[in-house]
Write an enzyme that holds these catalytic residues in place. Structure first.
Site, mmCIF file in Angstrom:
data_model
loop_
_atom_site.group_PDB
_atom_site.id
_atom_site.type_symbol
_atom_site.label_atom_id
_atom_site.label_comp_id
_atom_site.label_asym_id
_atom_site.label_seq_id
_atom_site.Cartn_x
_atom_site.Cartn_y
_atom_site.Cartn_z
ATOM 1 N N GLY A 199 17.738 -45.518 -7.805
ATOM 2 C CA GLY A 199 17.192 -44.783 -8.640
ATOM 3 C C GLY A 199 17.593 -43.329 -9.073
ATOM 4 N N GLY A 201 16.353 -38.993 -9.912
ATOM 5 C CA GLY A 201 15.550 -37.832 -9.997
ATOM 6 C C GLY A 201 16.161 -36.820 -11.024
ATOM 7 N N THR A 202 15.527 -35.614 -10.643
ATOM 8 C CA THR A 202 15.890 -34.626 -11.432
ATOM 9 C C THR A 202 16.985 -33.884 -11.087
ATOM 10 O OG1 THR A 202 13.470 -33.914 -11.482
ATOM 11 C CG2 THR A 202 14.894 -32.254 -12.112
ATOM 12 N N TYR A 203 17.333 -33.994 -9.752
ATOM 13 C CA TYR A 203 18.692 -33.416 -9.187
ATOM 14 C C TYR A 203 19.637 -34.291 -8.551
ATOM 15 C CZ TYR A 203 16.166 -28.954 -9.756
ATOM 16 O OH TYR A 203 15.441 -27.808 -10.099
ATOM 17 N N ALA A 204 19.006 -35.605 -8.103
ATOM 18 C CA ALA A 204 19.731 -36.552 -7.540
ATOM 19 C C ALA A 204 19.874 -38.294 -7.934
ATOM 20 C CB ALA A 204 19.306 -36.402 -6.139
ATOM 21 N N VAL A 206 20.344 -41.873 -6.192
ATOM 22 C CA VAL A 206 20.327 -42.551 -5.107
ATOM 23 C C VAL A 206 21.022 -43.960 -4.935
ATOM 24 C CG1 VAL A 206 19.225 -43.516 -3.041
ATOM 25 C CG2 VAL A 206 18.417 -41.231 -3.953
ATOM 26 N N LYS A 221 22.533 -40.206 -1.034
ATOM 27 C CA LYS A 221 21.709 -39.408 -2.308
ATOM 28 C C LYS A 221 22.763 -38.482 -2.622
ATOM 29 C CE LYS A 221 17.483 -36.540 -2.136
ATOM 30 N NZ LYS A 221 16.401 -36.134 -1.241
ATOM 31 N N ASP A 313 4.940 -32.702 2.743
ATOM 32 C CA ASP A 313 4.744 -33.729 1.544
ATOM 33 C C ASP A 313 4.612 -34.988 1.981
ATOM 34 O OD1 ASP A 313 4.453 -34.606 -1.155
ATOM 35 O OD2 ASP A 313 6.897 -34.761 -1.343
#
Length: 523
Positions: A199, A201-204, A206, A221, A313
């Protein structure tokens, strides 16, 4: 001086030269960098370096022998060299034998730096009693460098270590340890094989990967580094916290690989998260398994909270589970070390469904109890098969909370009547409903425990450490409370997962779940 020089030359004559004696010393000193070039000899042509006086040269190799020299009157030879010439001699050798000294030359005991060995030799050949090193085994190396038990060491590494390493009972400097780990393969991207993308995300991004050192699956990651901004603060937070958190119920950070373009965090690979586990169960979990998962959540949180670390979180997607049933807290990107006194934090920290009402109403000062509201929500979700407060907006979330637990008043939540946001919403006056009506599978002890988590006033919420001792967990037995932090609860024979009533698959699927930047990635 002529008489002195003659006596000094006789003293330095022995079966070994100064170069030979110093080479023996060098063999026993810790090698700082495994890739560095061979050390140049300290002494050339049998003379001390010109930048040092004869006294300082002799003092360097005799001053830490621990046996104080006999003193002669200063008028015999001179104060600067009298201490050396006055030491007892046996023939042409100094009558000194090293024991296994525990005090370093820098005045420190067993904590002496590994960069300077205590095995200091005289410039005249001195035979040491502990010159012979025992053979280094894999067990020695694993213990020395805190390596995984199943690691595969590169060919020839042990043999090389046997020749160049100091005795294993001596302290090791951080620099030496880093060099040793690097030579084995840690900190290098070529040590890991990317298998598939899980997957982004915004910064990373995986990846599912495999370690060449252990042949185990890992989660890679990969955090992109922007030259203008550097590493995202969430990544820095995650690394700084996880490197110090070593617990059976916290995801393990195995390695960090830093390049110009990316920072890759190498985590242990777990099969799925709690959200998918519940989906696979058709939202009907065994109540015994609910208890085991809840206990592990509390156990990991209690460890964090003892170290003043807030997760901030908590949600099912951030709780990873392996085939054995071990649950581990993950995604510490929003976590923060809590200092004393409490500092002000960002208001946007927790996923909406698991966010406590005090944060929803704008509170930015909180303690470890911020995590406990989310624990109550997750507990309910495991027991009932549905989210407790699935609000779509902040107002909707508060509305759902107040409708179940009752609209708070000055009596039930001191200070809420003066909260501007609470007054602006103008909520109806709801009366609290019995939780048992919404979670009928929970027994009275479970209802009592979840009520302790779902308190409006944060300071009234049960801490994780206290909750672990609640009577609800009595059926797990007493031994579970005495386990070391790094030991899984499943190491106890009486602790086992049960088959979930609604589980749809006969075998445990390998789904490959990892969480990045609040985005769940599945293979």
């Amino acid at each position: 001086m002529k008489k002195f020089k003659r006596r000094l030359s006789l003293t330095l004559r022995g079966s070994q030269t100064i170069d030979e004696s110093l080479s023996e010393l060098a063999e026993q000193m810790t090698i700082e960098e495994s890739s560095s070039k061979d050390n140049e000899p300290i002494v050339k042509n049998g003379r001390p370096p010109t930048s040092h006086s004869m006294h300082s040269f002799l003092h360097q190799y005799t001053g830490s022998f621990k046996k104080p020299p006999l003193r002669r009157p200063h008028s015999v030879i001179g104060g600067s060299l009298g201490s050396f010439m006055a030491m007892p001699r046996n023939g042409s050798r100094l009558d000194i034998v090293h024991e296994n000294l525990k005090m370093g030359s820098d005045g420190e005991s067993d904590q002496a730096s590994g960069t300077s060995s205590d095995e200091v030799q005289s410039p005249t050949g001195v035979c040491l009693r502990n010159r012979i090193h025992r053979r280094i085994s894999m067990e020695d190396l694993n213990k020395r460098l805190s390596l995984p038990a199943d690691i595969r060491i590169p060919d020839g590494y042990l043999e090389k270590l046997q020749i160049s390493s100091p005795p294993f009972d001596q302290p090791m400097s951080r620099r030496s340890r880093r060099a040793s780990l690097s030579e084995i393969g840690f900190g290098k991207m070529e040590t890991y094989i990317k298998l598939e993308k899980l997957g982004e995300g915004t910064y990373a991004t995986v990846y599912k990967g495999r370690s060449k050192l252990t042949e185990n699956l890992v989660a890679l990651k990969e955090i992109r580094l922007e030259h203008e901004e550097g590493a995202p603060c969430t990544a820095i937070r995650e690394v700084s916290l996880l490197k110090d958190l070593k617990h059976a119920n916290i995801v393990t950070l195995h390695d960090i690989v830093h390049t110009d373009k990316s920072l890759t965090l190498v985590f242990e690979y777990l099969d799925k998260d709690l959200k998918q586990y519940m989906d696979d169960c058709g939202s009907i979990m065994s109540m015994h398994n609910v208890k085991l998962f809840l206990y592990q959540i509390l156990r990991g949180l209690a460890y964090c909270h003892r170290r003043k670390v807030l997760h901030r979180d908590l949600k099912p997607q951030n709780l990873l589970i392996n085939e054995r049933g071990e649950l581990k807290l993950a995604d510490f990107g929003l976590a923060r070390a809590k200092s004393v006194p409490t500092k002000t934090y960002s208001n946007e920290v927790v996923t909406l469904w698991y966010r406590p009402p005090d944060v929803l109403l704008g509170s930015s000062e909180y303690s470890t109890q911020i995590d406990m509201w989310g624990v109550g929500c997750i507990f309910f979700e495991m027991a009932s098969g549905r989210p407790l407060f699935p609000g779509s907006t902040v107002e909707d979330e508060l509305h759902l909370i107040f409708r179940l637990l009752g609209t708070p008043s000055q009596e039930t939540w001191p200070g809420v009547s003066s909260n501007d946001e609470f007054k602006n919403y103008n909520f109806p006056k709801y009366k609290p409903q019995p939780l048992i009506n919404h979670a009928p599978r929970l027994d009275s002890e479970g209802i009592e425990l979840i009520t302790k988590f779902l308190q409006y006033e944060s300071k009234k919420r049960a801490p994780a450490e206290e909750a672990m001792k609640h009577v609800y967990f009595r059926s797990l037995g007493p031994r579970i409370h005495a386990l070391p932090e790094s030991v899984s609860i499943f190491s106890l024979k009486e602790i086992q997962l049960q088959k979930d009533p609604g589980f749809r698959n006969s075998s445990y699927p390998e789904t490959g779940v990892f969480v990045i930047n609040h985005f769940t990635c599945r293979s």
